[in-house]
Design an enzyme around this catalytic site. Structure first.
Site, PDB file in Angstrom:
ATOM      1  N   SER A   1       0.819  -1.282   0.021  1.00 37.09           N
ATOM      2  CA  SER A   1       0.048   0.072   0.019  1.00 37.09           C
ATOM      3  C   SER A   1       0.792   1.281  -0.119  1.00 37.09           C
ATOM      4  CB  SER A   1      -0.809  -0.028   1.250  1.00 37.09           C
ATOM      5  OG  SER A   1      -1.489   1.334   1.613  1.00 37.09           O
TER       6      SER A   1
ATOM      7  N   TYR B  10      -1.939  -1.337  10.846  1.00 43.30           N
ATOM      8  CA  TYR B  10      -2.323  -1.941   9.594  1.00 43.30           C
ATOM      9  C   TYR B  10      -0.947  -1.525   8.535  1.00 43.30           C
ATOM     10  CZ  TYR B  10      -3.816  -1.905   4.596  1.00 43.30           C
ATOM     11  OH  TYR B  10      -3.818  -2.122   3.207  1.00 43.30           O
TER      12      TYR B  10
ATOM     13  N   LYS C 170       2.120  -3.776   6.802  1.00 43.74           N
ATOM     14  CA  LYS C 170       2.621  -3.457   5.137  1.00 43.74           C
ATOM     15  C   LYS C 170       3.979  -3.399   4.922  1.00 43.74           C
ATOM     16  CE  LYS C 170      -1.546  -4.520   3.360  1.00 43.74           C
ATOM     17  NZ  LYS C 170      -1.566  -5.752   2.665  1.00 43.74           N
TER      18      LYS C 170
HETATM   19  P1  NAD Z   1     -10.784  -7.584   0.914  1.00 45.07           P
HETATM   20  O1  NAD Z   1     -11.007  -7.550   2.293  1.00 45.07           O
HETATM   21  O2  NAD Z   1     -11.831  -7.285   0.004  1.00 45.07           O
HETATM   22  O3  NAD Z   1     -10.100  -8.791   0.578  1.00 45.07           O
HETATM   23  C1  NAD Z   1      -9.304  -9.618   1.265  1.00 45.07           C
HETATM   24  C2  NAD Z   1      -9.459 -10.863   1.351  1.00 45.07           C
HETATM   25  O4  NAD Z   1      -8.777 -11.730   2.113  1.00 45.07           O
HETATM   26  C3  NAD Z   1     -11.056 -11.309   1.736  1.00 45.07           C
HETATM   27  O5  NAD Z   1     -11.515 -12.170   0.593  1.00 45.07           O
HETATM   28  C4  NAD Z   1     -10.867 -11.956   3.113  1.00 45.07           C
HETATM   29  O6  NAD Z   1     -11.951 -12.694   3.358  1.00 45.07           O
HETATM   30  C5  NAD Z   1      -9.442 -12.701   2.891  1.00 45.07           C
HETATM   31  N1  NAD Z   1      -8.810 -12.813   3.915  1.00 45.07           N
HETATM   32  C6  NAD Z   1      -8.452 -12.042   5.097  1.00 45.07           C
HETATM   33  N2  NAD Z   1      -7.654 -12.942   6.221  1.00 45.07           N
HETATM   34  C7  NAD Z   1      -7.498 -13.989   5.770  1.00 45.07           C
HETATM   35  C8  NAD Z   1      -6.852 -15.186   5.781  1.00 45.07           C
HETATM   36  N3  NAD Z   1      -6.263 -15.034   7.211  1.00 45.07           N
HETATM   37  N4  NAD Z   1      -6.643 -16.183   5.272  1.00 45.07           N
HETATM   38  C9  NAD Z   1      -7.536 -16.403   4.113  1.00 45.07           C
HETATM   39  N5  NAD Z   1      -8.072 -15.465   3.523  1.00 45.07           N
HETATM   40  C10 NAD Z   1      -8.215 -14.253   4.464  1.00 45.07           C
HETATM   41  O7  NAD Z   1      -9.766  -6.316   0.697  1.00 45.07           O
HETATM   42  P2  NAD Z   1      -9.085  -5.821  -0.753  1.00 45.07           P
HETATM   43  O8  NAD Z   1      -9.643  -4.416  -0.681  1.00 45.07           O
HETATM   44  O9  NAD Z   1      -9.514  -6.595  -1.929  1.00 45.07           O
HETATM   45  O10 NAD Z   1      -7.629  -5.689  -0.601  1.00 45.07           O
HETATM   46  C11 NAD Z   1      -6.842  -6.749  -0.719  1.00 45.07           C
HETATM   47  C12 NAD Z   1      -5.460  -6.476  -0.464  1.00 45.07           C
HETATM   48  O11 NAD Z   1      -4.822  -5.095  -0.784  1.00 45.07           O
HETATM   49  C13 NAD Z   1      -5.267  -6.258   1.267  1.00 45.07           C
HETATM   50  O12 NAD Z   1      -4.029  -7.051   1.422  1.00 45.07           O
HETATM   51  C14 NAD Z   1      -5.236  -4.848   1.472  1.00 45.07           C
HETATM   52  O13 NAD Z   1      -4.541  -4.833   2.618  1.00 45.07           O
HETATM   53  C15 NAD Z   1      -4.572  -4.525   0.305  1.00 45.07           C
HETATM   54  N6  NAD Z   1      -4.713  -2.932  -0.367  1.00 45.07           N
HETATM   55  C16 NAD Z   1      -6.017  -2.805  -0.159  1.00 45.07           C
HETATM   56  C17 NAD Z   1      -6.176  -1.314  -0.555  1.00 45.07           C
HETATM   57  C18 NAD Z   1      -7.762  -0.984  -0.565  1.00 45.07           C
HETATM   58  O14 NAD Z   1      -7.821   0.292  -0.855  1.00 45.07           O
HETATM   59  N7  NAD Z   1      -8.725  -1.798  -1.058  1.00 45.07           N
HETATM   60  C19 NAD Z   1      -5.339  -0.567  -0.708  1.00 45.07           C
HETATM   61  C20 NAD Z   1      -3.965  -0.897  -0.204  1.00 45.07           C
HETATM   62  C21 NAD Z   1      -3.841  -2.166  -0.218  1.00 45.07           C
HETATM   63  C1  UD1 Z   2      -7.008   4.704   3.560  1.00 37.35           C
HETATM   64  C2  UD1 Z   2      -6.217   4.430   4.639  1.00 37.35           C
HETATM   65  C3  UD1 Z   2      -4.766   3.881   3.923  1.00 37.35           C
HETATM   66  C4  UD1 Z   2      -5.257   2.282   2.921  1.00 37.35           C
HETATM   67  C5  UD1 Z   2      -6.474   3.017   2.163  1.00 37.35           C
HETATM   68  C6  UD1 Z   2      -6.923   1.848   1.477  1.00 37.35           C
HETATM   69  C7  UD1 Z   2      -6.434   6.039   6.353  1.00 37.35           C
HETATM   70  C8  UD1 Z   2      -5.818   7.101   7.140  1.00 37.35           C
HETATM   71  N1  UD1 Z   2      -5.653   5.371   5.293  1.00 37.35           N
HETATM   72  O1  UD1 Z   2      -6.618   5.665   2.628  1.00 37.35           O
HETATM   73  O2  UD1 Z   2      -3.924   3.634   5.032  1.00 37.35           O
HETATM   74  O3  UD1 Z   2      -4.152   1.983   2.416  1.00 37.35           O
HETATM   75  O4  UD1 Z   2      -7.387   3.434   2.942  1.00 37.35           O
HETATM   76  O5  UD1 Z   2      -7.907   1.059   2.079  1.00 37.35           O
HETATM   77  O6  UD1 Z   2      -7.578   5.567   6.775  1.00 37.35           O
HETATM   78  N2  UD1 Z   2     -13.055  10.809   3.145  1.00 37.35           N
HETATM   79  C9  UD1 Z   2     -14.085  11.617   3.640  1.00 37.35           C
HETATM   80  N3  UD1 Z   2     -15.133  11.071   4.086  1.00 37.35           N
HETATM   81  C10 UD1 Z   2     -15.498   9.860   4.187  1.00 37.35           C
HETATM   82  C11 UD1 Z   2     -14.494   9.009   3.945  1.00 37.35           C
HETATM   83  C12 UD1 Z   2     -13.182   9.290   3.302  1.00 37.35           C
HETATM   84  O7  UD1 Z   2     -14.110  12.815   3.444  1.00 37.35           O
HETATM   85  O8  UD1 Z   2     -16.565   9.256   4.655  1.00 37.35           O
HETATM   86  C13 UD1 Z   2     -11.954  11.559   2.659  1.00 37.35           C
HETATM   87  C14 UD1 Z   2     -10.788  11.207   3.561  1.00 37.35           C
HETATM   88  O9  UD1 Z   2     -10.244  11.804   4.500  1.00 37.35           O
HETATM   89  C15 UD1 Z   2      -9.555  11.058   2.413  1.00 37.35           C
HETATM   90  C16 UD1 Z   2     -10.233  10.704   1.103  1.00 37.35           C
HETATM   91  O10 UD1 Z   2     -11.695  10.878   1.422  1.00 37.35           O
HETATM   92  O11 UD1 Z   2      -9.116  12.591   2.136  1.00 37.35           O
HETATM   93  C17 UD1 Z   2      -9.908   9.038   0.958  1.00 37.35           C
HETATM   94  O12 UD1 Z   2     -10.306   8.366   1.986  1.00 37.35           O
HETATM   95  P1  UD1 Z   2     -10.120   6.930   1.997  1.00 37.35           P
HETATM   96  O13 UD1 Z   2     -10.899   6.106   0.715  1.00 37.35           O
HETATM   97  O14 UD1 Z   2     -10.397   6.426   3.414  1.00 37.35           O
HETATM   98  O15 UD1 Z   2      -8.688   6.630   1.771  1.00 37.35           O
HETATM   99  P2  UD1 Z   2      -7.326   7.089   2.181  1.00 37.35           P
HETATM  100  O16 UD1 Z   2      -7.510   7.708   3.698  1.00 37.35           O
HETATM  101  O17 UD1 Z   2      -6.500   7.756   1.346  1.00 37.35           O
END
Ligand code: NAD
Ligand code: UD1
Length: 339
Positions: A125, A150, A154
């Site tokens: 991330s 969290y 990472k």
């Molecule tokens: P998500 O929660 O939709 O997907 C994660 C999946 O992993 C789920 O299906 C959950 O059931 C499974 N899981 C969790 N713990 C497990 C375990 N111990 N064993 C087996 N399965 C398990 O999340 P996502 O948004 O698809 O994110 C996927 C990855 O990307 C995560 O590692 C997350 O930290 C990373 N990531 C996500 C974002 C974002 O904004 N969505 C941003 C940066 C990084």
């Molecule tokens: C967040 C996490 C980041 C993670 C990412 C993806 C925090 C501080 N950071 O990023 O570590 O990798 O999600 O899961 O939580 N916002 C609003 N109203 C809302 C929700 C969000 O104004 O109800 C604003 C936030 O203040 C931010 C922007 O929207 O400025 C994006 O927010 P969000 O989608 O939560 O992502 P990040 O904070 O960038």
């Protein structure tokens, strides 16, 4: 074509990546404990691709069960999404985050080694850049010190994987640093389905549009940005999924062991108000909002320098803001209650 094991493949980014892999002709084995996902996502993925996959309901921390999956399947590479991802929750439950994200990865890599599987794509991330670095974030900047447990998991896993690759030249690893993934597959049949009140901006906006939430709280309008709201680098989830296919190709072409980080973002910062107005324009829905106090831990602005992924992985994000908004709305309006 290869056989790819995808941990967390039933989740939001995982399901879109599994679809991209099947469409490229790869075979896919999904390992997911369904803690934060529904098997329905994979039913739909298989229908969209018109291909089947293998599913194992296994927790990646269960070494024996995971090893059994590797013994049954001859896996060429792993894409590792499984983990917990709620920043606020990680402050309340740090042990659950270290167990799932760090211990889970250690178990996975041990089992991979046992079964001579050495290609790994890890979901990292942008949060690993922490507060110390100035945007645009570039891979040559040092890892920062993320404030939440969290984010720390990472950064720790990235460091562990660098040590693993340094210790054993057979390992070829990419740490993909996602910026802000939003949107949904163009079909509107798979998308993001958060439990309870969404923490992230895009699913919250979509739930206001569909009438599930009354109004959006915009966390702060007094940041030093063009309109006072925070700037982020939003990336369409289908472009992100393609980034994993490109990272796999790159890994398969490496002659030497490696552990390389790549930013996956567009490089174009957008404000919270840009997203709200963009959604209103392209979905033709009104989004009620109010300005609320800043959210603790939010950074004013960050976005990617994505040149490394574009030039080395030959990854080209193609989706526009309009695509991100239209596809989010198609998914949300077709599935108001998720899966
Ligand atoms: P998500 O929660 O939709 O997907 C994660 C999946 O992993 C789920 O299906 C959950 O059931 C499974 N899981 C969790 N713990 C497990 C375990 N111990 N064993 C087996 N399965 C398990 O999340 P996502 O948004 O698809 O994110 C996927 C990855 O990307 C995560 O590692 C997350 O930290 C990373 N990531 C996500 C974002 C974002 O904004 N969505 C941003 C940066 C990084
Ligand atoms: C967040 C996490 C980041 C993670 C990412 C993806 C925090 C501080 N950071 O990023 O570590 O990798 O999600 O899961 O939580 N916002 C609003 N109203 C809302 C929700 C969000 O104004 O109800 C604003 C936030 O203040 C931010 C922007 O929207 O400025 C994006 O927010 P969000 O989608 O939560 O992502 P990040 O904070 O960038």
């Amino acid at each position: 074509m290869a056989k790819i094991l995808v941990t967390g493949g039933a989740g939001y980014i995982g399901s879109h990546t599994v679809l991209a892999l099947l469409n490229k002709g790869h075979q896919v084995v999904v390992v997911d404990n369904l803690f934060n996902a529904s098997y329905e996502s994979l039913v739909r993925v298989q229908k969209l691709a018109n291909k089947s996959l293998t599913f194992a309901e296994v927790d990646i921390r269960d070494k024996a069960a995971l090893s059994q999956v590797f013994a049954q399947e001859s896996v060429d590479a792993v894409i590792h999404f499984a983990g917990l991802k709620a920043v606020g929750e990680s402050v309340q439950k740090p042990l659950a985050y270290y167990q799932n994200n760090v211990e889970g990865t250690l178990t996975l890599v041990e089992v991979m080694k046992q079964h001579q599987c050495y290609h790994l794509v890890f979901s990292s991330s942008a949060t690993v850049y922490g507060e110390a670095n100035q945007p645009p974030y570039i891979e040559t900047q040092p890892l920062g010190n993320p404030t939440s447990p969290y984010g720390k998991t990472k950064a720790m896993v990235e460091q562990i994987l660098m040590d693993v690759a340094a210790s054993d030249q057979r390992f070829k690893i990419t740490n993909l640093r996602y910026f802000n993934p939003i949107g949904a597959d163009i079909s509107g049949d798979i998308g993001e389905d958060p439990n309870g009140i969404p923490n992230n901006l895009m699913p919250f906006v979509a739930q206001v549009a569909v009438g599930k939430r009354e109004k959006l709280a915009i966390f702060g309008d007094d940041y030093p940005t063009k309109d006072g709201t925070c700037l982020r680098d939003y990336i369409h989830v289908s472009d992100l999924a393609q980034g994993h296919v490109d990272a796999l190709n790159w890994l398969f072409n490496q002659q030497e062991g490696c552990c390389e980080a790549f930013n996956l973002g567009t490089g174009d910062p957008l404000s919270v108000l840009d997203i709200v107005r963009g959604f209103e324009q392209y979905s033709e829905q009104k989004i009620a909002f109010e300005i609320a106090p800043r959210r603790s831990g939010d950074l004013p602005a960050f976005w990617a320098d994505s040149d490394k992924a574009r030039s080395q992985l030959q990854w080209t994000p193609v989706k526009t803001l309009q695509d991100m908004m239209v596809d989010t709305w198609r998914w949300q309006s077709k599935n108001p209650n998720g899966y």
